[in-house]
Design an enzyme around this catalytic site. Sequence first.
Site, PDB file in Angstrom:
ATOM      1  N   ASP A  22      35.961  28.706  35.788  1.00  0.00           N
ATOM      2  CA  ASP A  22      36.793  29.306  36.819  1.00  0.00           C
ATOM      3  C   ASP A  22      38.193  29.676  36.346  1.00  0.00           C
ATOM      4  OD1 ASP A  22      37.630  26.721  36.443  1.00  0.00           O
ATOM      5  OD2 ASP A  22      38.005  26.320  38.563  1.00  0.00           O
ATOM      6  N   CYS A  26      38.566  28.707  30.311  1.00  0.00           N
ATOM      7  CA  CYS A  26      37.148  28.343  30.344  1.00  0.00           C
ATOM      8  C   CYS A  26      36.305  29.480  29.770  1.00  0.00           C
ATOM      9  CB  CYS A  26      36.705  28.061  31.775  1.00  0.00           C
ATOM     10  SG  CYS A  26      37.568  26.711  32.575  1.00  0.00           S
ATOM     11  N   ASP A 429      54.250  63.841  36.037  1.00  0.00           N
ATOM     12  CA  ASP A 429      53.721  65.153  36.378  1.00  0.00           C
ATOM     13  C   ASP A 429      54.372  65.581  37.691  1.00  0.00           C
ATOM     14  OD1 ASP A 429      51.912  67.409  36.359  1.00  0.00           O
ATOM     15  OD2 ASP A 429      50.803  66.369  37.927  1.00  0.00           O
ATOM     16  N   ASP A 625      48.168  62.478  38.239  1.00  0.00           N
ATOM     17  CA  ASP A 625      47.186  62.338  39.318  1.00  0.00           C
ATOM     18  C   ASP A 625      45.826  61.881  38.817  1.00  0.00           C
ATOM     19  OD1 ASP A 625      46.134  64.547  38.102  1.00  0.00           O
ATOM     20  OD2 ASP A 625      46.634  65.959  39.696  1.00  0.00           O
TER      21      ASP A 625
END
Length: 746
Positions: A22, A26, A429, A625
Amino acid sequence: MSTHAPLPDPPHPLTYFVDGMDCASCVAKVERMVGTLPGTDGVKTSFTKQTLTLHLDEQQTPRTTLEKNLRALGYTPSLIGPPPAPTDTPHAAPDHDAHDHAGHTHDLAPAGTPWYRTGQGRLVVTSGVLLLAAWLFGFIEPRFATAGYIAATLLGVWPLAKKAVASARLGDPFSINMLVSLAAIGAVAIGEAPEGAVVVFFFAIGELLEGVAAGRARAGIQALAALAPKTALLVEGTGTREVPADQLQVGQTVQVNPGGRVPADGTILTGTSSLDDSPVTGESVPVTKSAGDPVFAGSINVGSTLTVQVDKAASDNTIARIIHLVEEAESSKAPTARFIDRFSRSYTPGVVLVSALVALVPPLAFGGAWHEWLYKGISLLLIGCPCALVLSVPASITSAISAGTRRGLLIKGGGALETIGSVKTVAFDKTGTLTAGKPRVTDVLGLGLDRTEVLRLAAAVESGSSHPLAHAITQAAQEGQIRVPAATDAQALPGKGATATVEGRALSVTSPRHAATLTTLDPELSRAVTAFEEQGRTAVVLLEGATALGVIAIRDEPRADARAALARLRDLGVHTVMLTGDNARTGQAIARNLGLDVQAELLPEDKLRLIAELGAQGGVAMVGDGINDAPALAQSDVGIAMGGGTDVALETADAALLQERVTGVADLVALSRATMGNIKVNIAFALGLKAIFLVTTLLGYTNLWMAILADTGATALVTANALRLLTWKGQAAPKAAPITPAPRAA
């Protein structure tokens, strides 16, 4: 003629649920173990889902060997992948046993389980009760007290010793479990059982706190998976039927009632309502949407009833893709984390060597007291545990990625998170990034043709293009109810325009600069183009061969938060520049209004050249984009895509702004710098505390319980410091100055 046996099919990938895996440490331990097994390939792990996926050649390594090794490390594997092999072996169900975390021992319990009901919690409680009982017996019968301390030590060290032996057998002899086990057993051996019991008790508490902290850091991402509703109202005929949401098919229609959650990514067919997209994009203000607008699974309908066409299956909706990308991000280590991993692999054996020298050399070479120097050697084993150091980076990275995701900042890896804060320049952009990406036709001027005819022919040329300016022209024709003729031989001219044959005429819609290379523009048309561009509009010229037929002016308004975002970046010491293929006058007009530098009239290869030049000056991030800017996004040190949850934004570049706000760029820079500051504090604290206790131990001022406190306390504090990033909310943006709208032609 020779014959060859057909090549065997590649093995099906196996997918295991690995109970207890978890955290990032680990995952690293499991990957190291799997990497030592012959016949393994394509190994992928996720500590968020606790899964291990791999190709396994069972002729070289039987499946039972893999599962046995996982259990030896303290994990419980359960096969959830493809069909079982011909030689089935039973697989144990998850039992939430303790497991090794970078050599530590945790366990994972179902969400909401009290800490004292977890395996690690029970170990802490039992060890604590024995320790307390032994301490009380010290006032009544000291012999019983010693037995109690020994029992408490053995109870706490037994699971650690098992993991240490397993790790050593699988190629990792210098695990943290080994250090603590040697120290605790050594303390009992030299008659310091009380301190040995305190050592394992404090270590167990530290691991319990760390396990709780790891769960908190993952909770935000795991909660995202629960946002999409389990059921949906499928529209059938004149009624609806409740069906499982994960069984919806693309093309079906669902009904979303007020107060309900959207069950799938789709497009609104009927209805207008406000939708709360905050679960997906982090946008705190509900957005009004109507027919034709996209919606995301998990969004909350706060207005009226909607019907929605399903565009994506449950496994491919925005939430699923975000979770997948965040899992990949958590497994992508930052450069600092990779350095710490390499350092700890040499550091831990060094600690064992130094401890052995301290314990043995003074008594053997200089006649020192064995008890005194053995005690100091055992203390150094505990002080040298790299728990806090190993956790200092992944804990901060995981917390930061989780915090960013909740605010609509999708960061795809620790490396990207670390780099964003160090860039010197951010290149933007224009269309769809600094501007809203919804350009509209403001003026149409014809030479010998009326307005409608110019728009009709231009829309025909642009009818097959997906460029925002092309969409603006076709949208204007549609709004004017103009019948657009069919076009043939359509061709895009990157950075220049488009050509097509319409009604037998060779037409093109191009930039004025490209048109000037084909013909001499009429003075009246040239003056109109100049006037439009000085007002911040984009002008395109309609040509038939080399004859100009008219000009169309298009305006794309800057985003409302663009100026405020650029001001924040300047305050952070970041230079900003706009890269656009638009003409210089239009680019300068918009850049002047927003307050940034501009490079205009750029072809795609020009953008790549400028990105490389800016990167050589100290690092550059490119914001686009995610569609036509993909090469520039890849060329930059960090590519940032304006998203709104679209496929391209989520799959392109290193980060995506799901809110489609330019202020998200400044948030990314601020989050990166906060994270790196957090990591530096963690590393300095972990190493500094060890250095202090190293000196005090050699001088004889530190005992065993203080030594383990140096490790466990540092681990707890480092983890708590990393968890502070979960509450990160960014800086308040300055109030945006009003954007000057384009003047309308009479």
